[in-house]
Design an enzyme around this catalytic site. Structure first.
Site, mmCIF file in Angstrom:
data_model
loop_
_atom_site.group_PDB
_atom_site.id
_atom_site.type_symbol
_atom_site.label_atom_id
_atom_site.label_comp_id
_atom_site.label_asym_id
_atom_site.label_seq_id
_atom_site.Cartn_x
_atom_site.Cartn_y
_atom_site.Cartn_z
ATOM 1 N N SER A 253 0.906 -1.096 -0.039
ATOM 2 C CA SER A 253 -0.017 0.056 -0.136
ATOM 3 C C SER A 253 0.866 1.301 0.155
ATOM 4 C CB SER A 253 -0.954 0.114 1.333
ATOM 5 O OG SER A 253 -1.769 -1.288 1.193
ATOM 6 N N ASP A 270 -3.302 -2.062 -1.265
ATOM 7 C CA ASP A 270 -3.175 -3.657 -1.290
ATOM 8 C C ASP A 270 -3.255 -3.760 -2.813
ATOM 9 O OD1 ASP A 270 -3.518 -4.092 1.368
ATOM 10 O OD2 ASP A 270 -5.707 -4.489 1.180
ATOM 11 N N ILE A 289 0.177 2.531 12.236
ATOM 12 C CA ILE A 289 1.477 2.294 11.867
ATOM 13 C C ILE A 289 1.914 3.197 10.786
ATOM 14 C CG2 ILE A 289 3.138 0.876 10.818
ATOM 15 C CD1 ILE A 289 1.209 -1.403 12.025
ATOM 16 N N TYR A 312 -3.955 -1.969 13.609
ATOM 17 C CA TYR A 312 -5.505 -1.819 13.586
ATOM 18 C C TYR A 312 -6.058 -3.347 13.156
ATOM 19 C CZ TYR A 312 -10.438 -0.465 12.497
ATOM 20 O OH TYR A 312 -11.568 -0.798 12.317
ATOM 21 N N HIS A 476 -20.265 23.641 -37.511
ATOM 22 C CA HIS A 476 -19.275 24.473 -36.815
ATOM 23 C C HIS A 476 -18.499 25.033 -37.668
ATOM 24 C CE1 HIS A 476 -21.499 22.710 -33.222
ATOM 25 N NE2 HIS A 476 -21.253 23.982 -32.760
ATOM 26 N N HIS A 518 -15.509 32.365 -31.699
ATOM 27 C CA HIS A 518 -16.009 31.545 -30.530
ATOM 28 C C HIS A 518 -16.087 30.132 -30.797
ATOM 29 C CE1 HIS A 518 -19.863 31.189 -33.251
ATOM 30 N NE2 HIS A 518 -19.980 30.258 -32.185
ATOM 31 N N ASP A 630 -25.189 33.240 -30.767
ATOM 32 C CA ASP A 630 -24.754 31.834 -31.189
ATOM 33 C C ASP A 630 -25.912 31.036 -31.545
ATOM 34 O OD1 ASP A 630 -23.268 29.722 -31.486
ATOM 35 O OD2 ASP A 630 -23.147 29.106 -29.304
ATOM 36 N N GLN A 681 -35.981 18.900 -31.585
ATOM 37 C CA GLN A 681 -35.966 20.490 -32.136
ATOM 38 C C GLN A 681 -37.032 20.996 -31.362
ATOM 39 O OE1 GLN A 681 -33.011 20.793 -33.338
ATOM 40 N NE2 GLN A 681 -34.273 22.396 -34.675
#
Length: 786
Positions: A253, A270, A289, A312, A476, A518, A630, A681
Site C-alpha cells: 500500500s 493492497d 502504523i 489495527y 461549426h 467563438h 450563437d 428540435q
C-alpha cells in the site's frame, strides 16, 4: 598429493595423546596443549584448501573434514541469521542442495543458543520446533544419535562500539558420530578457531552481493518508471508492484500525505489504485502504523503485527486478509515526507530482514524522486500538449499570403445585399469567398475601424487566419462564425447598444471578435465527448470546465499573436488587457452550461431593468447577447431552420457513431437509429431558445420579432411530427427523412402558401402586442395599488 593422503598426520607433528595399554594419558607439559584433539597439520592443509568464494563450497569441504575427524555418518551446517531470525541449510555433506531449506525462527531462538556455548545442545527438545523440522527434512527422527554444536562469533555493534556481542552463527550437526560428543565439540572449536573468520567473511560477502543485486534490480525498476511518469497513479502502482516483488511481500500500500487535511490518502492500497475502488482509504496522519511512520520519519519492521500496539485489526477483519508482519517506511522528497509505503507479509513464512529494509530505504528515495518528477513531467506534458495543438492547427492550415490579404483589402466590389441590416436576412446566402469583405464592411458601418484606428490589412490578415482556423465541418464552420457575427452586427446596429450606453465601444469590439472566434478549431464533438475520450483537449482543460470553449479562446489568442495579425496593438495597455478579458468572458459564455448558471440572474436583470452602471448587469447582458448570437439560426424562417438542423444533426450523428465504436451508448439525440428530430428540435426551441430571446425582448422590445420567429418555427416542427411519423416506413433513419425532398414538400404544404404564413405571423404579432399592453397595464395597476 593424493586425496587419501590429504588428512594423514605429517611426521613433524608431535603427539599430544600417548596411548597406554589401559588408558590414554594426557601430557600436561606438551607444547601443543592448546590443541587438544586436532592435528595441526590437518588444520593447516584444510585452511590451505579453503580457497572458494562461495560459502556452499566452503561448508562442503568443512563437512568432509568434520565427518572424517568425528567418524560420523553425515555432517551439515545450519546457518543462523540473527538479523532476520532465520535458519538455512544449503549443503549436506558435500552435496549442494538445489533449493536451500529455510525456516523463520522465533525472536528469542538465536539469542537462547548462547546458553550452550560450551557444549552441545543437550537434546532435540532444546531447539526451536522450526529448527527441529528443518533437521527432520535432512535426517529422519529415528536415524540415530545427533550431536549439535553451536558456533558463536563475536561482533562489534555499530551503535555501541566499545562492547562486543556474542552471536550464534551456525549449528553444526553430526549424525551418528563414532567419537564422543566431548571430542567433537573440542575438535570443531579448534578447527573453526582458524576457519570461522574466512567462513563468516565469505558469508557476509554473499549477503553484500545479494544486497547489491537487489539494488541493481531497483535501478532496473527505476528505468521502467519513466514510462509511467505521465500518470501518477500508474507510476505509484508500478513502483509498489516492483517493491513487492523485490522484497517478496504479499501486499503493498502507498499513502500520500494530504497537507491540507493532515491525512494520509491511499494512492495504491493492497496493490489496487483508487480508480479501481469505489471509496478512497484515508488515515489520520498521527494514527496507526502508517501515521506513526509519517510523523516520526522512521522505518518500522514489525515481525508480529498482532502484538504491535499500533496495528489495527479491524482492516483484517473487514477484508479477511491475515497480516503477519509489516515493513513500513517513509517517502521523502526535497521538502520532507510526502507519503508512506507499507509492505505486508513476507512470502515463504519469513520476516522482513535487514536487507529488505535496505531495499526499502533505497526504494523510498527512488519513489520520492519519481513522484517529484511525475508532477514536473505532468506540467511539461501540459505545455507540450498546448504546443502540439498549436502546431497541429498550423500544420492543418496553410499560412495566409500577402496576396490573399491584398485581394480583400483592395476589393472594389460593393458587397450590398438586400435586407443585410434586417434580422430576417440569412447570412448563409453570402458567398463563401465574400465573407471577409462583408465582415470588414460591418466593422466600417459600425465605425469601429476609425474609432480604434485599426489597420485594415492587419485586421484582414487576422480574419483570413481565423477563417483557416475553422475546420470543414457540417455546422461549426466559418459560415457559422459569420452568421453569429452578423447577428452581433444587427444587435449593435438595431438595438443601438453603443449609442444608448448598453455597451461601451470597447465592449462592442470585443463582442464582434468573440463572435468571429467563438468556435475556432471546433472538432465537431461536445465537451462531454472530449472528456469521455480522454482527448488532449480534455487533459488540458477538463479541470477548468468548458473544454472546447477554452480551446477556442486559446486558439483565438494564438491567432492574435501570430505575426502580422495583432490588430489590437493600436489599443493602450489598459484597454488591451480589458479587451482580452472581455473576449474571454464572451467566448466562455457560449457554453450553455455557463448560460444556465446565470439564466435566473439574467431574468431578474430584465425584470428589474438594466442598470448601465452595474458591472454585473453589463456582464449578464454581454453573455445574453453572445448566447443569442450563437443561437440566432433559430430565428430565421422555417426552410433555413430546417437546413441548420440538417447540419447540426450531421455532426451529432457522427459523434454518436464514434461513441458506438468506443463501446459506449450515445444519448438518443445523437443516435441516428433512435433520434426523433422533430421532438428534439421542439424541446430545444421551447425549453431553451424561446426563454433566452424573451429575456432579450424584455430589454429590447424590438427583438420581439425574434421570439415570434422562433414560435413560428415551433409550429412548423409541430406540423412536421405526423409527417415525420408517416415517412418513417419509407426511410431507414430520421436523418434521411429530414434531408428528403418529400419531407420538405409535405411540411411546406402543411404550412400553406407564403402569404398565409405571413398573415399568421402578423396576426400573432398583433396578439403579442395586445398581450404585452395588457401585461403593462396590469403592472401599472399593481404599482398604483402598492
Amino acid at each position: 598429493m593424493a586425496n587419501s593422503d590429504l588428512y594423514k598426520t605429517p611426521t613433524y607433528c608431535k603427539a599430544y595423546y600417548i596411548p597406554d595399554e589401559d588408558n590414554v594419558t594426557y601430557i600436561e607439559d606438551n607444547p601443543l596443549t592448546k590443541i587438544e584433539v586436532s592435528d595441526p597439520a590437518k588444520i593447516l592443509q584444510l585452511c590451505e584448501n579453503l580457497t572458494d568464494i562461495r560459502t556452499k563450497n566452503l561448508e562442503g569441504k568443512l563437512n568432509i573434514y568434520f565427518r572424517s575427524e568425528a567418524e560420523a555418518e553425515r555432517v551439515f551446517f545450519i546457518n543462523l541469521f540473527d538479523v532476520s531470525d532465520e535458519a538455512m541449510i544449503q549443503v549436506v555433506q558435500d552435496k549442494i542442495l538445489d533449493v536451500p531449506l529455510r525456516s523463520s525462527l522465533a525472536e528469542d531462538t538465536i539469542p537462547n543458543i548462547v546458553e550452550y556455548k560450551d557444549e552441545t545442545l543437550k537434546c532435540a527438545e532444546d531447539l526451536d520446533p522450526k529448527i527441529q523440522s528443518l533437521i527432520n527434512e535432512i535426517v529422519a527422527e529415528d536415524s540415530g544419535e545427533l550431536i549439535l554444536v553451536p558456533i558463536l562469533a563475536k561482533e562489534r555493534r555499530t551503535n555501541l562500539p566499545k562492547r562486543l556481542y556474542v552471536t550464534p552463527v551456525y549449528l553444526i550437526c553430526f549424525v551418528n558420530a563414532s567419537r564422543d560428543s566431548s571430542f567433537v565439540i573440542r575438535m570443531v572449536h579448534e578447527t573453526l578457531r582458524y576457519c570461522l573468520t574466512l567462513l563468516l567473511n565469505t558469508r557476509q560477502c554473499e549477503e553484500e552481493k545479494r544486497l547489491k543485486n537487489q539494488c541493481q534490480s531497483l535501478l532496473s525498476v527505476a528505468r521502467k518508471l519513466f514510462s509511467h511518469l505521465g500518470d501518477l497513479n500508474d507510476l505509484l502502482k508500478e513502483i509498489m508492484s516492483e517493491a513487492r516483488r523485490l522484497t517478496n511481500a504479499e501486499r503493498c500500500s502507498l499513502f500520500l500525505l494530504d497537507p491540507d487535511h493532515m491525512h494520509l490518502v491511499a494512492k495504491v492500497f493492497d496493490g489496487v489504485s483508487p480508480s479501481e475502488k469505489k471509496t478512497e482509504v484515508r488515515i489520520a496522519k498521527d494514527q496507526g502504523i502508517a501515521g506513526h511512520v509519517a510523523a516520526t520519519g522512521r522505518t518500522l519492521n514489525i515481525k508480529n503485527a498482532y502484538k504491535h500496539p499500533l496495528f489495527y485489526k479491524g482492516m483484517d477483519e473487514a477484508t479477511g486478509f491475515k497480516t503477519r508482519n509489516i515493513l513500513c517506511f517513509p517517502i521523502r522528497d526535497e521538502d520532507g515526507i510526502v507519503g508512506v509505503a507499507q509492505l505486508c507479509n513476507k512470502m515463504g513464512g519469513g520476516h522482513f530482514d535487514y536487507f529488505d529494509e535496505q531495499v526499502a530505504n533505497a526504494f523510498s528515495i527512488y519513489c520520492g524522486i519519481s513522484i517529484m518528477h511525475s508532477l514536473v513531467y505532468k506540467k511539461i506534458q501540459d505545455a507540450q500538449a498546448r504546443s502540439q495543438l498549436s502546431n497541429e492547427l498550423m500544420m492543418y492550415h496553410m499560412r495566409v499570403s500577402d496576396g490573399d490579404v491584398a485581394d480583400v483589402v483592395l476589393c472594389d466590389k460593393y458587397h450590398d445585399m438586400t435586407e443585410f441590416n434586417c434580422f430576417t436576412f440569412i447570412p448563409r446566402k453570402v458567398l463563401h469567398f465574400e465573407i471577409p469583405c462583408y465582415i470588414l464592411k460591418m466593422f466600417e458601418n459600425l465605425k469601429i475601424l476609425d474609432e480604434f484606428r485599426i489597420k485594415r490589412d492587419i485586421l484582414t490578415r487576422f480574419l483570413l487566419y481565423v477563417k483557416k482556423g475553422y475546420r470543414d465541418l457540417p455546422y461549426h464552420n466559418w459560415v457559422h462564425a459569420f452568421s453569429v457575427t452578423h447577428f452581433a452586427y444587427l444587435a449593435l446596429k438595431n438595438f443601438q447598444l453603443v449609442e444608448l450606453g448598453y455597451l461601451s465601444k470597447l465592449e462592442a469590439l470585443a463582442y464582434l471578435i468573440a463572435c468571429l472566434c467563438h468556435d475556432i478549431d471546433h472538432r465537431g464533438t461536445t465537451n462531454s465527448f472530449q472528456q469521455q475520450s480522454n482527448s488532449v483537449l480534455a487533459s488540458l482543460y477538463s479541470s477548468e470546465g468548458s473544454v472546447m470553449e477554452r480551446h477556442h479562446l486559446s486558439q483565438t489568442l494564438a491567432t492574435l499573436n501570430t505575426d502580422g495579425c495583432n490588430f489590437l496593438e493600436c489599443l493602450n495597455r489598459v484597454d488591451y488587457i480589458k479587451c482580452l478579458d472581455l473576449i474571454k468572458n464572451l467566448i466562455l459564455a457560449t457554453d450553455l452550461q455557463v448560460h444556465y448558471r446565470i439564466h435566473a440572474r439574467q431574468q431578474t436583470m430584465a425584470m428589474d431593468g438594466f442598470n448601465r452602471k452595474n458591472p454585473e448587469h453589463r456582464y449578464y447582458l454581454c453573455s445574453l447577447l453572445m448566447t443569442c448570437a450563437d443561437l440566432s439560426d433559430q430565428t430565421k424562417d422555417w426552410s433555413e431552420t430546417k437546413n441548420v438542423a440538417r447540419l447540426i444533426y450531421a455532426e451529432f450523428f457522427t459523434q454518436g457513431d464514434l461513441e458506438k465504436k468506443m463501446g459506449k451508448e450515445p444519448v438518443v439525440m445523437m443516435n441516428r437509429e433512435k433520434a426523433s428530430i422533430p421532438d428534439h428540435q421542439l424541446e430545444f426551441l421551447s425549453d431553451c431558445c424561446v426563454c433566452i430571446f424573451r429575456i432579450l425582448a424584455r430589454i429590447f422590445p424590438i427583438a420581439e420579432c425574434l421570439v415570434d420567429a422562433i414560435n413560428q418555427n415551433i409550429k412548423a416542427w409541430e406540423k412536421s411530427k405526423p409527417i415525420f411519423k408517416h415517412l418513417t416506413a419509407n426511410y431507414a433513419t430520421s436523418y434521411e427523412i429530414l434531408t428528403s425532398q418529400e419531407f420538405e414538400d409535405a411540411v411546406q404544404a402543411a404550412l400553406g402558401p407564403k402569404e398565409q404564413l405571413e398573415e399568421m405571423v402578423e396576426e400573432e404579432e398583433t396578439v403579442g402586442e395586445e398581450q404585452q399592453e395588457k401585461e403593462e397595464e396590469d403592472d401599472e395597476d399593481d404599482e398604483s395599488e402598492g
